[in-house]
Every structure is written in structure tokens, then in C-alpha cells.
Design a protein around this motif. Structure first.
Motif, PDB file in Angstrom:
ATOM      1  N   LEU A 164       1.919  15.059  -5.468  1.00 23.99           N
ATOM      2  CA  LEU A 164       2.937  14.989  -6.838  1.00 23.99           C
ATOM      3  C   LEU A 164       2.287  14.063  -7.334  1.00 23.99           C
ATOM      4  CD1 LEU A 164       6.268  15.680  -5.056  1.00 23.99           C
ATOM      5  CD2 LEU A 164       4.772  17.283  -5.946  1.00 23.99           C
ATOM      6  N   ILE A 165       2.130  12.720  -6.972  1.00 20.31           N
ATOM      7  CA  ILE A 165       1.953  11.464  -7.737  1.00 20.31           C
ATOM      8  C   ILE A 165       0.349  11.667  -8.315  1.00 20.31           C
ATOM      9  CG2 ILE A 165       1.182   9.068  -7.777  1.00 20.31           C
ATOM     10  CD1 ILE A 165       3.487   8.864  -5.592  1.00 20.31           C
ATOM     11  N   SER A 166      -0.431  12.354  -7.728  1.00 18.88           N
ATOM     12  CA  SER A 166      -1.932  12.536  -8.152  1.00 18.88           C
ATOM     13  C   SER A 166      -1.853  13.514  -9.374  1.00 18.88           C
ATOM     14  CB  SER A 166      -2.946  12.915  -7.005  1.00 18.88           C
ATOM     15  OG  SER A 166      -4.128  13.192  -7.349  1.00 18.88           O
ATOM     16  N   GLY A 167      -1.157  14.595  -9.276  1.00 20.95           N
ATOM     17  CA  GLY A 167      -0.820  15.573 -10.390  1.00 20.95           C
ATOM     18  C   GLY A 167      -0.494  14.749 -11.529  1.00 20.95           C
ATOM     19  N   PHE A 168       0.509  14.184 -11.580  1.00 19.19           N
ATOM     20  CA  PHE A 168       1.244  13.410 -12.323  1.00 19.19           C
ATOM     21  C   PHE A 168       0.521  12.580 -13.178  1.00 19.19           C
ATOM     22  CE2 PHE A 168       5.005  10.875 -14.225  1.00 19.19           C
ATOM     23  CZ  PHE A 168       5.452  11.927 -15.068  1.00 19.19           C
ATOM     24  N   ARG A 169      -0.300  11.596 -12.432  1.00 21.75           N
ATOM     25  CA  ARG A 169      -1.333  10.572 -12.852  1.00 21.75           C
ATOM     26  C   ARG A 169      -2.353  11.349 -13.761  1.00 21.75           C
ATOM     27  NH1 ARG A 169      -1.758   7.154  -8.625  1.00 21.75           N
ATOM     28  NH2 ARG A 169      -0.323   5.865  -9.493  1.00 21.75           N
ATOM     29  N   TRP A 170      -2.752  12.477 -13.269  1.00 24.65           N
ATOM     30  CA  TRP A 170      -3.748  13.240 -14.139  1.00 24.65           C
ATOM     31  C   TRP A 170      -3.341  13.564 -15.266  1.00 24.65           C
ATOM     32  CZ3 TRP A 170      -3.695  18.127 -16.001  1.00 24.65           C
ATOM     33  CH2 TRP A 170      -4.804  18.672 -16.349  1.00 24.65           C
TER      34      TRP A 170
ATOM     35  N   PHE B 195      -1.700   1.851 -15.019  1.00 24.82           N
ATOM     36  CA  PHE B 195      -1.701   2.812 -14.100  1.00 24.82           C
ATOM     37  C   PHE B 195      -0.682   3.014 -13.027  1.00 24.82           C
ATOM     38  CE2 PHE B 195      -3.319   3.323  -9.457  1.00 24.82           C
ATOM     39  CZ  PHE B 195      -4.098   4.383  -9.695  1.00 24.82           C
ATOM     40  N   ILE B 196       0.246   2.061 -12.811  1.00 20.35           N
ATOM     41  CA  ILE B 196       1.433   2.315 -11.944  1.00 20.35           C
ATOM     42  C   ILE B 196       2.454   2.926 -12.888  1.00 20.35           C
ATOM     43  CG2 ILE B 196       0.913   0.072 -10.790  1.00 20.35           C
ATOM     44  CD1 ILE B 196       3.217  -1.401 -12.569  1.00 20.35           C
ATOM     45  N   VAL B 197       2.505   3.278 -14.174  1.00 23.75           N
ATOM     46  CA  VAL B 197       3.554   4.013 -14.923  1.00 23.75           C
ATOM     47  C   VAL B 197       3.821   5.061 -14.190  1.00 23.75           C
ATOM     48  CG1 VAL B 197       4.271   5.158 -17.181  1.00 23.75           C
ATOM     49  CG2 VAL B 197       3.327   2.728 -16.904  1.00 23.75           C
ATOM     50  N   PRO B 198       2.896   6.335 -14.119  1.00 28.30           N
ATOM     51  CA  PRO B 198       3.492   7.402 -13.249  1.00 28.30           C
ATOM     52  C   PRO B 198       3.889   7.619 -11.962  1.00 28.30           C
ATOM     53  CG  PRO B 198       0.985   7.462 -14.249  1.00 28.30           C
ATOM     54  CD  PRO B 198       1.360   6.082 -14.257  1.00 28.30           C
TER      55      PRO B 198
ATOM     56  N   ILE C  16       0.488  -8.863  -9.672  1.00 28.26           N
ATOM     57  CA  ILE C  16      -0.668  -8.265  -9.023  1.00 28.26           C
ATOM     58  C   ILE C  16      -1.602  -7.914 -10.116  1.00 28.26           C
ATOM     59  CG2 ILE C  16      -1.472  -6.167  -7.652  1.00 28.26           C
ATOM     60  CD1 ILE C  16       1.259  -6.064  -6.284  1.00 28.26           C
ATOM     61  N   GLY C  17      -1.305  -7.465 -11.440  1.00 32.11           N
ATOM     62  CA  GLY C  17      -2.132  -6.908 -12.283  1.00 32.11           C
ATOM     63  C   GLY C  17      -2.953  -8.184 -12.862  1.00 32.11           C
ATOM     64  N   SER C  18      -2.476  -9.421 -12.767  1.00 37.68           N
ATOM     65  CA  SER C  18      -3.367 -10.446 -12.988  1.00 37.68           C
ATOM     66  C   SER C  18      -4.535 -10.636 -12.298  1.00 37.68           C
ATOM     67  CB  SER C  18      -2.467 -11.728 -13.158  1.00 37.68           C
ATOM     68  OG  SER C  18      -2.117 -11.875 -11.857  1.00 37.68           O
ATOM     69  N   ARG C  19      -4.569 -10.016 -11.041  1.00 37.28           N
ATOM     70  CA  ARG C  19      -5.598 -10.182  -9.970  1.00 37.28           C
ATOM     71  C   ARG C  19      -6.338  -8.853  -9.833  1.00 37.28           C
ATOM     72  NH1 ARG C  19      -1.467 -13.236  -8.613  1.00 37.28           N
ATOM     73  NH2 ARG C  19      -1.839 -15.277  -7.595  1.00 37.28           N
ATOM     74  N   ILE C  20      -5.658  -7.879 -10.225  1.00 33.58           N
ATOM     75  CA  ILE C  20      -6.395  -6.363 -10.472  1.00 33.58           C
ATOM     76  C   ILE C  20      -6.521  -6.156 -11.882  1.00 33.58           C
ATOM     77  CG2 ILE C  20      -6.502  -4.035  -9.705  1.00 33.58           C
ATOM     78  CD1 ILE C  20      -4.774  -4.820  -7.392  1.00 33.58           C
ATOM     79  N   ASP C  21      -7.799  -6.174 -12.393  1.00 34.68           N
ATOM     80  CA  ASP C  21      -7.972  -5.978 -13.920  1.00 34.68           C
ATOM     81  C   ASP C  21      -7.994  -4.481 -14.136  1.00 34.68           C
ATOM     82  OD1 ASP C  21      -8.674  -6.131 -16.447  1.00 34.68           O
ATOM     83  OD2 ASP C  21     -10.631  -6.032 -16.355  1.00 34.68           O
ATOM     84  N   GLN C  22      -8.735  -3.561 -13.453  1.00 33.01           N
ATOM     85  CA  GLN C  22      -8.552  -2.212 -13.785  1.00 33.01           C
ATOM     86  C   GLN C  22      -8.520  -1.435 -12.706  1.00 33.01           C
ATOM     87  OE1 GLN C  22     -11.498  -1.048 -16.725  1.00 33.01           O
ATOM     88  NE2 GLN C  22     -10.402  -1.561 -18.622  1.00 33.01           N
ATOM     89  N   VAL C  23      -7.874  -0.097 -12.589  1.00 26.61           N
ATOM     90  CA  VAL C  23      -8.057   0.866 -11.466  1.00 26.61           C
ATOM     91  C   VAL C  23      -8.515   2.169 -12.062  1.00 26.61           C
ATOM     92  CG1 VAL C  23      -6.844   1.882  -9.665  1.00 26.61           C
ATOM     93  CG2 VAL C  23      -5.982  -0.276 -10.219  1.00 26.61           C
ATOM     94  N   GLU C  24      -9.621   2.314 -11.795  1.00 30.60           N
ATOM     95  CA  GLU C  24     -10.342   3.932 -12.111  1.00 30.60           C
ATOM     96  C   GLU C  24     -10.440   3.666 -13.767  1.00 30.60           C
ATOM     97  OE1 GLU C  24      -8.464   6.894 -10.339  1.00 30.60           O
ATOM     98  OE2 GLU C  24      -9.460   6.636  -8.279  1.00 30.60           O
ATOM     99  N   GLY C  25     -10.774   2.652 -14.303  1.00 31.78           N
ATOM    100  CA  GLY C  25     -11.048   2.429 -15.733  1.00 31.78           C
ATOM    101  C   GLY C  25      -9.576   2.477 -16.488  1.00 31.78           C
ATOM    102  N   VAL C  26      -8.526   2.274 -15.906  1.00 34.58           N
ATOM    103  CA  VAL C  26      -7.232   2.001 -16.587  1.00 34.58           C
ATOM    104  C   VAL C  26      -6.747   0.854 -16.179  1.00 34.58           C
ATOM    105  CG1 VAL C  26      -5.045   3.130 -16.856  1.00 34.58           C
ATOM    106  CG2 VAL C  26      -6.864   4.556 -16.233  1.00 34.58           C
TER     107      VAL C  26
ATOM    108  N   GLN D  18      -7.226  11.439 -14.477  1.00 39.20           N
ATOM    109  CA  GLN D  18      -7.946  11.302 -13.295  1.00 39.20           C
ATOM    110  C   GLN D  18      -6.976  11.624 -12.058  1.00 39.20           C
ATOM    111  OE1 GLN D  18      -9.053   7.213 -13.309  1.00 39.20           O
ATOM    112  NE2 GLN D  18     -10.229   7.454 -15.211  1.00 39.20           N
ATOM    113  N   ALA D  19      -7.501  12.098 -10.956  1.00 41.79           N
ATOM    114  CA  ALA D  19      -6.556  12.472  -9.848  1.00 41.79           C
ATOM    115  C   ALA D  19      -7.328  12.096  -8.628  1.00 41.79           C
ATOM    116  CB  ALA D  19      -6.161  13.860  -9.789  1.00 41.79           C
ATOM    117  N   ASP D  20      -6.592  11.829  -7.473  1.00 43.23           N
ATOM    118  CA  ASP D  20      -6.905  11.629  -6.017  1.00 43.23           C
ATOM    119  C   ASP D  20      -7.268  12.792  -5.457  1.00 43.23           C
ATOM    120  OD1 ASP D  20      -6.997   8.717  -6.125  1.00 43.23           O
ATOM    121  OD2 ASP D  20      -4.844   8.926  -5.731  1.00 43.23           O
ATOM    122  N   VAL D  21      -6.639  13.799  -5.787  1.00 40.42           N
ATOM    123  CA  VAL D  21      -6.568  15.319  -5.208  1.00 40.42           C
ATOM    124  C   VAL D  21      -6.905  16.105  -6.420  1.00 40.42           C
ATOM    125  CG1 VAL D  21      -5.782  14.639  -2.918  1.00 40.42           C
ATOM    126  CG2 VAL D  21      -4.552  15.498  -4.891  1.00 40.42           C
TER     127      VAL D  21
END
Length: 253
Positions: free
Chosen positions: A207-213, A58-61, A43-53, A218-221
């Protein structure tokens, strides 16, 4: 507070973990590698970046949260269910320990195991992508709170379950889908507006949004909502456990 009793329960549970240390270490390494091969490469070969990452980073958190949540629930639920299954729970209930000491021992051990798995996955992820942690203190705090809160939830499931099938029912049919649909491998901003609104009813999103921040800033919420969500979930689990021991629900019968 009977710290000797807490230490005894904690050591007993951790010994079971160390007896299968190789399996506990190798399994998350292999599963993490497979996730990076499937999601990061395909999937990463088709999606270069997500919100600059980069998508791989991006999927690590989300990957850490997925493993930590499932491991915390499974370890805590099995830890308290097995004494019920073989009948040794009555020896524990007749011992001079209160419910808080029992909970701290079992939940502490389950949270420690989940934390170990989280650290292993983070180290494995660093072999595949450049992992940047902008707020290490917040990352550790979110990780610890997640381990503890879902270990409490797993403890409740272990008491509620009456057989091994029920022990796996909630994690497989409810928790795992919520984690996958909670933005583990995508940002909810990528969804249509209607589904963004629907997704906000999923508690795992916070939970995931806070952990990714903590990783990327960056966070969705908002972070405040993330902290409020995990604090509320922890308080609810503590209240339910208190009620269980107060009434003897599926423990003394």
C-alpha cells in the motif's frame, strides 16, 4: 437499494464527526508537525535524500498512510461497536435494510472521515516541504481504496470486539506496528537482503509503496502487485462481512 437508509446512517455517523470537528482538525495538524520535527529535522539532517527525494518529502506518503489507516479502522470499529454496546443494533437489524446498506452507511462515513484526515495531513505537509505529486489520479485512487478497505477491516473489528479493550487490541498491537515496519519512514531497499525479503510479507508495504509511487514515480514493489494486494484485502473484508451477517456472528447473540 434503500438509499434513504444509507443516507440516514451516513448522516448520523458524520454528525458525530462534525461535533468534534475542531479536535478532528487540530489533532492531525499537531501530530503531523511533530513527525516533521522529529523525523524531518532530527533524522532528515543526517539523511540528505532517499532515492533522489529529500527525506522530509519522502516520509509524506507514509505519514498520510499511517494516519489514514488508523483513522479508518478506529472510526469504523467504534461506529458499529457502540450500537452493539448500547443495544440499538437490534433496532437497525429489525429495520427494512439489508446488510449491504448498513455496511455502505457505516463504512462510507468512516472512509470519508479518514479521507478528510488524509487531506489535512497533505495540506499540513506542504507547509514544511515541497510536495510533488507526479500521478495525482493514482494518488487519489490509492487514498480512496485505502480508506475504504481499512474502514471495512475496522467494521469487522467492531463486530468482533466484545469490550473497549478488544476494540483497541488489533489496531495497537498489529496494525500500527505493521505500518511502521512497512516502509512508512524508510525505503525497504535500505535494509539488508534478508530483511527485505521478510518485509515483503508485510501487506502494508504494498500500500505504502504504491502510494509513494503516485508522489515520486518510485516504488519498492511493482504497482501491479500493490493494486492486487489492496484489491485482495478489500475482497477478503467484504467476504468476511457477508459471512458475519449471514451467520449473525456476535450481532444477533
Amino acid at each position: 437499494m434503500n438509499f434513504l437508509a444509507i443516507a440516514a446512517i451516513y448522516r448520523f455517523e458524520m454528525q458525530r464527526f462534525f461535533r468534534t470537528l475542531l479536535q478532528s482538525f487540530v489533532s492531525p495538524v499537531i501530530s503531523t508537525s511533530l513527525y516533521f520535527v522529529v523525523f524531518g529535522a532530527a533524522i532528515g539532517s543526517r539523511i540528505d535524500q532517499v532515492e533522489g527525494v529529500s527525506y522530509g518529502a519522502f516520509i509524506v506518503p507514509g505519514l498520510i498512510m499511517l494516519s489514514v489507516i488508523t483513522q479508518a479502522i478506529s472510526n469504523a470499529s467504534f461506529g458499529i461497536y457502540f450500537p452493539k454496546f448500547i443495544g440499538t443494533i437490534y433496532e437497525l437489524l429489525s429495520a427494512p435494510v439489508n446488510f449491504l446498506e448498513i455496511v455502505i452507511g457505516y463504512v462510507g462515513a468512516a472512509a470519508t472521515k479518514a479521507l478528510f484526515i488524509g487531506v489535512v495531513i497533505l495540506a499540513t505537509s506542504a507547509l514544511f516541504v515541497d510536495v510533488e505529486i507526479q500521478h495525482p489520479g493514482a494518488m487519489v485512487a490509492f487514498l480512496l481504496l485505502t480508506c475504504i478497505s481499512f474502514a471495512l477491516f475496522g467494521f469487522i473489528i467492531g463486530i468482533w470486539a466484545q469490550n473497549f479493550e478488544q476494540l483497541q487490541l488489533v489496531p495497537l498491537l498489529i496494525v500500527t506496528p505493521l505500518v511502521f515496519l512497512g516502509g512508512s519512514f524508510y525505503s525497504i531497499s535500505m535494509l539488508p537482503p534478508f530483511w527485505q525479503t521478510v518485509t515483503l510479507f508485510n501487506p502494508v508495504v504494498y500500500l505504502i509503496s504504491g502510494f509513494r509511487w503516485a508522489f515520486f514515480g518510485q516504488a519498492d514493489v511493482s504497482i501491479g502487485l500493490s493494486l492486487l494486494a489492496i484489491a485482495g484485502f478489500t475482497a477478503l473484508c467484504l467476504f468476511l462481512i457477508w459471512r458475519i451477517f449471514r451467520t449473525g456472528y456476535r450481532i444477533k447473540s
